[in-house]
Scaffold this motif. Sequence first.
Motif, mmCIF file in Angstrom:
data_model
loop_
_atom_site.group_PDB
_atom_site.id
_atom_site.type_symbol
_atom_site.label_atom_id
_atom_site.label_comp_id
_atom_site.label_asym_id
_atom_site.label_seq_id
_atom_site.Cartn_x
_atom_site.Cartn_y
_atom_site.Cartn_z
ATOM 1 N N LEU A 1 5.251 1.192 -12.383
ATOM 2 C CA LEU A 1 4.613 0.466 -11.287
ATOM 3 C C LEU A 1 4.242 1.440 -10.165
ATOM 4 C CD1 LEU A 1 6.970 -2.642 -11.091
ATOM 5 C CD2 LEU A 1 4.722 -2.491 -12.171
ATOM 6 N N PRO A 2 3.152 1.173 -9.449
ATOM 7 C CA PRO A 2 2.758 2.075 -8.359
ATOM 8 C C PRO A 2 3.765 2.055 -7.229
ATOM 9 C CG PRO A 2 1.436 0.069 -8.310
ATOM 10 C CD PRO A 2 2.224 0.033 -9.587
ATOM 11 N N ARG A 3 3.885 3.178 -6.557
ATOM 12 C CA ARG A 3 4.791 3.304 -5.419
ATOM 13 C C ARG A 3 4.028 2.905 -4.160
ATOM 14 N NH1 ARG A 3 8.028 8.821 -3.794
ATOM 15 N NH2 ARG A 3 9.982 7.862 -3.131
ATOM 16 N N LEU A 4 4.524 1.889 -3.474
ATOM 17 C CA LEU A 4 3.811 1.334 -2.327
ATOM 18 C C LEU A 4 4.635 1.435 -1.056
ATOM 19 C CD1 LEU A 4 2.475 -1.954 -3.970
ATOM 20 C CD2 LEU A 4 1.262 0.206 -3.694
ATOM 21 N N ALA A 5 3.945 1.609 0.048
ATOM 22 C CA ALA A 5 4.602 1.638 1.347
ATOM 23 C C ALA A 5 5.104 0.248 1.709
ATOM 24 C CB ALA A 5 3.633 2.137 2.416
ATOM 25 N N THR A 6 6.189 0.216 2.453
ATOM 26 C CA THR A 6 6.679 -1.055 2.991
ATOM 27 C C THR A 6 5.587 -1.686 3.852
ATOM 28 O OG1 THR A 6 8.955 -0.265 2.992
ATOM 29 C CG2 THR A 6 8.436 -2.099 4.464
ATOM 30 N N LYS A 7 5.422 -2.994 3.720
ATOM 31 C CA LYS A 7 4.370 -3.696 4.452
ATOM 32 C C LYS A 7 4.967 -4.870 5.206
ATOM 33 C CE LYS A 7 -0.036 -4.523 5.405
ATOM 34 N NZ LYS A 7 -0.859 -3.566 6.182
#
Length: 676
Positions: A544-550
């Motif tokens: 899965l892609p690594r995403l910034a906290t939103k």
Amino acid sequence: MLGASVCAFMVRFEPNLLEEGLIVHVAQRMVAGEHLYRDVVSFTGPLPFELLAALFRAFGEEIAVARGAVVLLHGLACASVYGVAARAGAGPLAHVAAAGMASAPVLLFPLFSLFFHTTLAFEFSVIAAYPALRACESDRWGWLAGILVACAALCKQTLGVALAAGLLAAVFACAPRNRRFRAPLQLAAGGVAVALVTLGAYALRGELQLLVHSIVVLPLSFDETFSTPYMNFWPPGVLAEDVVPNKALYFPSLYALTHGVFGDEPVWAVLLTQLLYALPFIALACPALARRRGPLPPAVWIHTAVLFALTTNLFPRSDWGHLVFALPPALAQIAMTWPARPGRVSRRRVRIAAGCSAALALGFVAATWAILARAREPQLGPHVPQNPVTGQVRGRSLSNAIAYLRQNLEPGDTIFVARSEPLIYFATDAHNPTPYSGVIPGMREEQERTILEALEDVRYVVMSDIDQDLYTWYREELPAVEAHLERFFRVPEDYPLARYNWISVLEPGPDRGATVIDLFDRSDQGHVWIRGRDGAERSVSEPLPRLATKLNRRPIAIPLGPRGGGIDFDLEIPENARFEAGIGITALVGEEDLFSQEERCQFSVAVSRGDAFETLGSVRLVKPGMRWKPFAVDLSAYAGEQITLRLALTPNKLLLDPEARALWGGPRITVSNPNE
């Protein structure tokens, strides 16, 4: 005078959140009575903070005061470059060397007009070149050079050490025989005098141990988390694979400002960037090549030492923000070593100087036009009157955060700016209850303990969604703080989110309960699947892609097939368990991609005991929005059982976009209180 005028023109532009924001925030705290290194943690030298605190006391706590000091230093640096180049026999090219330095605040926008510790170290280093050259003749000049070198070291330790070593060697080699030892000793004496005064001042305050720990022990304890690969020179016009993920940090700031760095960059832009990264090393090789024509003036070797020191600033972090400080002296070095007959000013040399000056002038005009065209009216409050230029500062996200804080804060209220935007403290007149102005690498336990205690009494938290390797992943650097914010804080209902929101304000909210099973942390253990056109499920093996906290939620992005997809977790369910997550956010930014949430779809949570899945809850999403929408399902009926929990998305129509995703914010299992 020209260099100071250019710098003075540029001080009205571009508020700087981290580099300058850190120093003005700390200086303001020092004016209020706090002590550097005792009450405020820092791992850079004390001179920028102490100098600005003194200027604030004398002239008032305004950014204009800080930038005014930079204007003065830049003017002196331009004079030093011209003086050294003239003594190097550059002739008319000495004007080119000085012009390159003078135009740096525009052509290399924006760092040269900021009160930033590396900017100050650069200016002191360049200014030191001329007195170091004159140290071959006079003790007083040697003392002055040593004082300036010490000032550079007290701004940025590594640069100062490299500068001291290089200049001592160059002065020793260039001084006449009768001053071969005396000249470098005088230079060393000036530096030692400044060091003794600094150590004595901190010893009198009983803070000498803190000083040594902060500027020597602490920096040496850091790992290479922030290191970046150097720009590749081969193949020409193509970026290396290890550069591509962070390419926005490598391209010239004016190119990024005018063109953006989002897709495949044109060959000419990559070639130009590669040439600029090669320029300091080309310039360092020029004296060796020029030496083949005969002995070189001492000025060339003195300047080579300065250029060498400034080039070391490129390591271990080799991005554009570090390269800019090596480019003006690299241009000056080439001008000083351009082939010429001794004692003669040829027409060819005059024409070259005229052509270079014309090119610099054209670039200066074009860069000025680009900056003016993008500058907006000040929008960060009366304490930050600079015109924003770059997209991050110019957009509504930052101005919304500052306006909201200024509207809701009372005098003396505390806020915590979690990541790396300490200018917000200065802009809002808010109190920082921690000794940290940003994330300090390598101090997890101490930071978490101090921050968690402070969060009990803060009015607001400001959090930016800029997680990535080069800025640190907040949830990995300070996981306990991240967990506390997710549990006890929320985005206010009346907070105005911008369309492209990268920073927001959090306020204390209801306790969401402790997380007993963090599905975000287990996302790499889940079984990811997509549903094809025929309705059949197919496993997906790609990570899965690594995403910034939103917006205070750690997100996962699940790939989708034509008829949807999801992720399955094998879990043992505790008593009184409850599934919670956020859904419905419009889009999330990955390290290289933008992931958009599908419209008109069905989010669902289902459970299987080993047979068919039973849907426990579902939410129909018509149109994604700017906030997470809560989605919760009761799992208490499965207490003590081993089950498979399925998070799924089913679209209303066939999905044809291979990059389609289902975005889940902070999925977790929590335990509710049965007495509530």
